[in-house]
Design an enzyme around this catalytic site. Structure first.
Site, PDB file in Angstrom:
ATOM      1  N   ASP A  64     -22.634   0.911 -31.432  1.00  0.00           N
ATOM      2  CA  ASP A  64     -23.015  -0.458 -31.655  1.00  0.00           C
ATOM      3  C   ASP A  64     -21.531  -0.711 -32.359  1.00  0.00           C
ATOM      4  O   ASP A  64     -21.023  -0.266 -33.083  1.00  0.00           O
ATOM      5  CB  ASP A  64     -24.417  -0.593 -32.502  1.00  0.00           C
ATOM      6  CG  ASP A  64     -24.673  -2.203 -32.248  1.00  0.00           C
ATOM      7  OD1 ASP A  64     -24.118  -2.812 -31.460  1.00  0.00           O
ATOM      8  OD2 ASP A  64     -25.820  -2.491 -32.596  1.00  0.00           O
ATOM      9  N   GLU A  84     -16.580  -5.103 -32.981  1.00  0.00           N
ATOM     10  CA  GLU A  84     -15.809  -6.163 -32.710  1.00  0.00           C
ATOM     11  C   GLU A  84     -15.517  -7.051 -33.753  1.00  0.00           C
ATOM     12  O   GLU A  84     -14.338  -7.768 -33.936  1.00  0.00           O
ATOM     13  CB  GLU A  84     -17.018  -7.172 -31.953  1.00  0.00           C
ATOM     14  CG  GLU A  84     -17.395  -6.422 -30.777  1.00  0.00           C
ATOM     15  CD  GLU A  84     -18.769  -5.966 -31.083  1.00  0.00           C
ATOM     16  OE1 GLU A  84     -19.400  -5.354 -30.110  1.00  0.00           O
ATOM     17  OE2 GLU A  84     -19.106  -6.140 -32.452  1.00  0.00           O
ATOM     18  N   ASP A 122     -26.740  -8.718 -27.258  1.00  0.00           N
ATOM     19  CA  ASP A 122     -27.875  -9.488 -27.801  1.00  0.00           C
ATOM     20  C   ASP A 122     -28.071 -10.731 -27.051  1.00  0.00           C
ATOM     21  O   ASP A 122     -27.777 -11.829 -27.362  1.00  0.00           O
ATOM     22  CB  ASP A 122     -27.438  -9.990 -29.266  1.00  0.00           C
ATOM     23  CG  ASP A 122     -27.455  -8.776 -30.171  1.00  0.00           C
ATOM     24  OD1 ASP A 122     -27.824  -7.622 -29.687  1.00  0.00           O
ATOM     25  OD2 ASP A 122     -27.107  -8.824 -31.231  1.00  0.00           O
TER      26      ASP A 122
END
Length: 777
Positions: free
Chosen positions: A416, A419, A482
C-alpha cells in the site's frame, strides 16, 4: 502546463524559443543529430549571440523512434534522470540523407526531418502518418523566474482519440484534459491518480512515451485543440514515438522497452477475502469468515490481513499484535491447512512508536531533511519516517522483515501507499527528490517483489500494489485504490482499469463492493459479477466486513455462482494471462484495443474484453439494465447460449446471476472441470466450446502452472465440416460445438458422438473430421 494565451499570445513570464530551420545535420551510424536555428540565417553575423537547439533521433528497438532535445546539454541532472530501459544498444536503422530532408527508419516506423522551408518532423508507419511536430510546436521555454521548460506539441488528427497516462478515473478518452504525471493519494473520484504513467496511445495506432520520472505535464487537445502537448522542467526533453501494426503491437513494443509483466501464479486468480481496514478482528473473526465461506461452498483462495494485524501507531514494525493474534505462526499454519494462501498489508513507512524507528534512525535508513534530521510527519501514522530505498542497507533491512514473515507462512504482500513522497528531502545516493517523487514506488515495489522471487520463485511471486510509475507493470498485481460504495464509483474504477491497461499494465483489480462506506446488497451483488470477471478479484472494505452473508442470503449465492464460473474459465483465463504477460497487453482490454477498425469502439468505457474472446458489460445501475455495443458478427451469450447479431447497440435487463457475457464469433474457449479452485490441472476433463466459426481455423491453448502451453486444440471449418487436431496430450477431452445441431465422425481416433458434443480419446497421430450427421438425442 500552459505557456500560451490563446493561439497568438504567450503568457507573461515565458519566452518560447522554437526551432525555425535546420542549420546542419550530422549523420552517425546509430543516430541523426539535427541543429536547429530559431530564425532564418542569412549571413554569418546572425549566428552570433543566439542559441541553437539540438535534436537527436535514434532507435533502441524496431518501430521505436527516440527523440532527445537539448538546449544546454551539459546541464547537471541528478538521477533518476530517466527510466531504466530493458534494452541496450540500438536497433538496425536506415538513414536517407538528401538536400531536402533526412529520414531515419527503424522497422516500419520512420521519422522525417525537413531541411528546407522551415523545420518539420513527421513520424510515420509504413508511410502512413502517425503524428508530427516542428516550428511553433517544439519549444524551449524560458521562464522569467529562472525556471525553464522544454515543450513538445504532437499533431492530433481529426477524430483521433487519446488513451492511457496511467490509472485515470476521469473520462476514458483524454482529449480536452490536462493531466499532470504526479503520484497522489487522491481516491478514485478526482483527477489525481495513484499510478501516473507518462505514456499514451491513440486510435491512430501509435504510442508516445515521455522518458522523464519527474512531473510531466500533458495538455491533451486543451492548450491547442489539434495537439497533444507535454512539457518538463529543465534543459532536456526525451521521448519515444512507438509504432506497430496494431495497438496491441504498440503496447508490446512499449513493454519491451520498459519491462514485461511477470505472470502471477494460478492461485492468485481466485477469490481474495480480507479483514477489511478499521474493523475489529482477531483469529476467531478470521476463522469465522474462512469457515463461513467453506460452510456455504464459497471457494476462497487467499485471505488478506489488513493494517491492524499490527498494533496501531506501530506501522510498519512487521510484528503481529499479540493481543488479538497471540499465536501468529500457528494461526497461519491452521489457515494454510485449509488450502488458503496468506497476504498481509505493508507500507514503506515506520512510525516513531515502533521499536524499528530508533534502529532506522541510528543506521540512516530514512529520508532526511536538508539539515540531516529525519523527515517525519503525523499524516497516516504518528511521527512517520519514510524508508530510503536508495540505501542498499536500508532495502536489505526492510527485506529481512519480509523474509521473516514469509518464513512464518505469509505468501504475498499488499504494498500500500508509496504516493505521498515529499520533495524537501535528501536521499542516501544523492537522487533528485523531485525526480524521485514518482519513481519511489518503483524502488518500493521492486524491493518487495525481489524478496518474493528470492524466497518463493518468480512463478509464485505476486503483489497487491496501489502505486506505480512506468515500468511498474513488471511487479503485478495492481488494484484501483479507495473507491466509494456507489455505482458511479464502480464505473470510475472500470475507467481507471481500462486506462491502466492501455498504459502497459496487464493485471488489475479493485475493491468489490467499494472501499468507503457499505454498499447496499444490490450494488454488492452487481460488483461481485464485475469483480469476478476481472483479472483479479478481492472482497475488501474500510469500516465493515465484506463477507456476502452480511448483505443477504442471495449475495452468498451470487458470490458462489461467479466464483464457480471464474474457476471453470481458468483454462481460458490463464492461457490469456500467459499471452498477455508475454506480449505486454492487458487482460481486461478496452474495446478499442481489440476492435480498432470499428469507430464505435473509440469511446466505450462501460464494457471490456476479458482476454481476446469474452465481452463483459457490468450492470451499473439498480434497474438491472446494461446498455452495450457488440461489434460486427454473431455473438453468443456464454451463460444462456442466446445468439445476438452485432454491429449495433443492445439493451438488456439481468438478474443478479447474469450480465452481458458474450463470446466473440470464431472463438474456441477452453473450460475447466473444477469450479472450487483456480489452480488445478487444466487439461483434466477440459471442454472446448466452439462459437460461430464461419471459416478458417481457431486454436485454443491450455497452459500448465508455469503458463506454458501443454495442450492445444485447433478446429478448422471446411466445406465438408470441421477438422480437428490436437497437440500435447493423450487423454480425454470434450469438444462442444455451441449452436451446431449436427455433428458426426468420418475418420480417425476413438470418438463418441453425444448429445452435448463430441467426446474424444485422441491419438496424437490422428486428426478428425466432423460433418453434418445428426446427433442422437
Amino acid at each position: 502546463m500552459k505557456f500560451t494565451d490563446g493561439y497568438w499570445m504567450t503568457r507573461p513570464g515565458y519566452t518560447l524559443m522554437s526551432p525555425y530551420e535546420v542549420h546542419g545535420v550530422d549523420v552517425h551510424p546509430d543516430k541523426v543529430v539535427v541543429y536547429a536555428a530559431l530564425k532564418h540565417i542569412d549571413h554569418r553575423g546572425q549566428t552570433l549571440n543566439d542559441p541553437l537547439l539540438t535534436l537527436e533521433f535514434s532507435s533502441p528497438l524496431p518501430d521505436v523512434i527516440r527523440a532527445v532535445y537539448y538546449h544546454h546539454k551539459g546541464s547537471l541532472r541528478k538521477g533518476p534522470s530517466s527510466f531504466p530501459l530493458r534494452v541496450s544498444g540500438s536497433a538496425a536503422i536506415s538513414i536517407e540523407d538528401s538536400e531536402e530532408k533526412v529520414i531515419l527508419t527503424s522497422g516500419e516506423t520512420s521519422v522525417t526531418i525537413t531541411k528546407q522551408q522551415g523545420l518539420s518532423i513527421l513520424y510515420a508507419y509504413k508511410g502512413r502518418k502517425l503524428t508530427g511536430s516542428g516550428h511553433r510546436a517544439t519549444s524551449y521555454v524560458k521562464g522569467a523566474n529562472g525556471v525553464h521548460h522544454f515543450r513538445e506539441q504532437l499533431d492530433l488528427g481529426i477524430g483521433e482519440t487519446v488513451y492511457g497516462l496511467g490509472e485515470r478515473f476521469t473520462p476514458f478518452v483524454k482529449n480536452g484534459q490536462v493531466v499532470d504525471i504526479w503520484n497522489q493519494d487522491g481516491g478514485t473520484a478526482s483527477e489525481q491518480a495513484y499510478k501516473n504513467i507518462p505514456f499514451y496511445v491513440t486510435n491512430r495506432g501509435y504510442g508516445v512515451f515521455v522518458n522523464h520520472p519527474e512531473l510531466v505535464s500533458f495538455e491533451i487537445a486543451s492548450e491547442k485543440v489539434s495537439k497533444v502537448q507535454f512539457s518538463v522542467e529543465g534543459e532536456r526533453l526525451d521521448y519515444f514515438v512507438i509504432g506497430g501494426e496494431s495497438l496491441k503491437e504498440v503496447l508490446g513494443n512499449y513493454t519491451s522497452l520498459t519491462g514485461k509483466p511477470s505472470l502471477p501464479p494460478q492461485w492468485s486468480f481466485g477469490l481474495w477475502l480480507t479483514t477489511s481496514f478499521t474493523t475489529n478482528y482477531d483469529e476467531a473473526t478470521v476463522s469465522g469468515f474462512v469457515d463461513g465461506m467453506a460452510e456455504r461452498n464459497l471457494p476462497l483462495s487467499v485471505f488478506h490481513f489488513d493494517c491492524f494485524w499490527m498494533k496501531a501507531y506501530h506501522w510498519c514494525d512487521f510484528i503481529w499484535d499479540e493481543k488479538v493474534f497471540p499465536d501468529p505462526a500457528g494461526m497461519l499454519a491452521r489457515l494454510k491447512a485449509k488450502g488458503l494462501r496468506i497476504c498481509v498489508w505493508i507500507n514503506p513507512y515506520i512510525a516513531q512508536r515502533s521499536d524499528l524507528f530508533d534502529e532506522g534512525v541510528a543506521n540512516g535508513y530514512f529520508l532526511k531533511r536538508p539539515d540531516g534530521s529525519v523527515w517525519q510527519w503525523d499524516l497516516w501514522q504518528y511521527g512517520m519516517g519514510i524508508l530510503d530505498f536508495t540505501n542498499p542497507e536500508a532495502t536489505k533491512w526492510f527485506g529481512d522483515k519480509l523474509r521473516a514473515l514469509l518464513d512464518m507462512g505469509v505468501d504475498c504482500f499488499k504494498t500500500d501507499f508509496g504516493e505521498r513522497i515529499p520533495t524537501d528531502v535528501v536521499y542516501h545516493d544523492g537522487s533528485d527528490p523531485y525526480q524521485m517523487h514518482n519513481y519511489y514506488t518503483q524502488l518500493y515495489n521492486k524491493a518487495v517483489f525481489d524478496v518474493l522471487v528470492e524466497k518463493r520463485g518468480v512463478s509464485e511471486a505476486v503483489l497487491f500494489a496501489r502505486s506505480a510509475t512506468a515500468g511498474g507493470q513488471q511487479f503485478p498485481v495492481h488494484w484501483g485504490g479507495d473507491c466509494e460504495a456507489t455505482y458511479e464509483s464502480m464505473a470510475e474504477s472500470l475507467r481507471g482499469g481500462l486506462s491502466l491497461g492501455l498504459s502497459g499494465f496487464s493485471f488489475w483489480s479493485h475493491d468489490i463492493g467499494g472501499f468507503e462506506n457499505t454498499s447496499p446488497a444490490d450494488l454488492y451483488k452487481r460488483w461481485v459479477a464485475f469483480g469476478l470477471l476481472s483479472s483479479h478479484s478481492r472482497l475488501h472494505g474500510s469500516s465493515s466486513y465484506r463477507v456476502p452473508w452480511m448483505y443477504d442470503e442471495e449475495a452468498v449465492d451470487v458470490v458462489r455462482f461467479f466464483t464457480n464460473l471464474k474457476c471453470r474459465l481458468m483454462p481460458y483465463l490463464y492461457g490469456q494471462s500467459s499471452a498477455s504477460a508475454e506480449q505486454g497487453i492487458p487482460m481486461m482490454r478496452a474495446m478499442v484495443l481489440e476492435f480498432g477498425s470499428d469507430p464505435a469502439c473509440d469511446y466505450l468505457d462501460r464494457q471490456y474484453m476479458l482476454g481476446e474472446s469474452l465481452l463483459v458489460a457490468p450492470v451499473l445501475n439498480d434497474a438491472g439494465e446494461s446498455h452495450f455495443y457488440l461489434p460486427e458478427g454473431t455473438w453468443t451469450n456464454f451463460l444462456s447460449g442466446e445468439k445476438v447479431r452485432g454491429g449495433r447497440w443492445c439493451k438488456e435487463r439481468h438478474d443478479y446471476f447474469s450480465l452481458p457475457l458474450y463470446v466473440r464469433p470464431g472463438s474456441l474457449i477452453a473450460v475447466g472441470s473444477h469450479k472450487d479452485r483456480p489452480d488445478y490441472d487444466y487439461t483434466s476433463g477440459v471442454t472446448f466450446h466452439l462459437f460461430e466459426l464461419a471459416s478458417g481455423s481457431v486454436t485454443a491453448k491450455v497452459p500448465g502452472a508455469d503458463g506454458r502451453t501443454v495442450f492445444s486444440l485447433t478446429v478448422s471449418r471446411e466445406a465438408e465440416g470441421y477438422s480437428v487436431s490436437a497437440e500435447g496430450l493423450v487423454g480425454e477431452w470434450l469438444l462442444l460445438l455451441r449452436g451446431v445441431t449436427t455433428v458426426g465422425v468420418v475418420n480417425g481416433g476413438w470418438v463418441e458422438v453425444a448429445a452435448e458434443g463430441v467426446l474424444v480419446k485422441p491419438d496424437r497421430s490422428k486428426s478428425w473430421l466432423f460433418v453434418g450427421l445428426p446427433i442422437e438425442q
